[in-house]
Design a protein around this motif. Sequence first.
Motif: not given
Length: 112
Positions: A1-22
């Motif tokens: 399966m070829r990986a085709i990137p799908i843009p994600v519209d985040v303009t109507k989302l509230q996004i909170t970090c719940v686990k720090a980067p690792k």
Amino acid sequence: MRAIPIPVDVTKLQITCVKAPKPRLVSKDTGEIKRDKDGNVMYELTLLFEDESSRMELVKVSTTPEPQINVGDEVVPVGLLGYVWEAGGRWGISYRAQTFIPAGAGRTAAGQ
């Protein structure tokens, strides 16, 4: 399966970090760290996405370089793309962002 990137519209989302980067691992058994095509370490963080209807979902997002994000920070992923994957009869969507900005910095940058 070829990986085709799908843009994600985040303009109507509230996004909170719940686990720090690792660092993201290729294998938990070996501890090998995943790198992008340029050899940079890939980082993974867990975010809580909430839409206008208060529906919530935990989403793991990969990025490079290491984002300066703390647990509890509200952020806007810039250049968020989804990639459908399939392996061993299983499938899912993986996510990658170019960078993150604080939610207070404005949501218009998320569409860039």
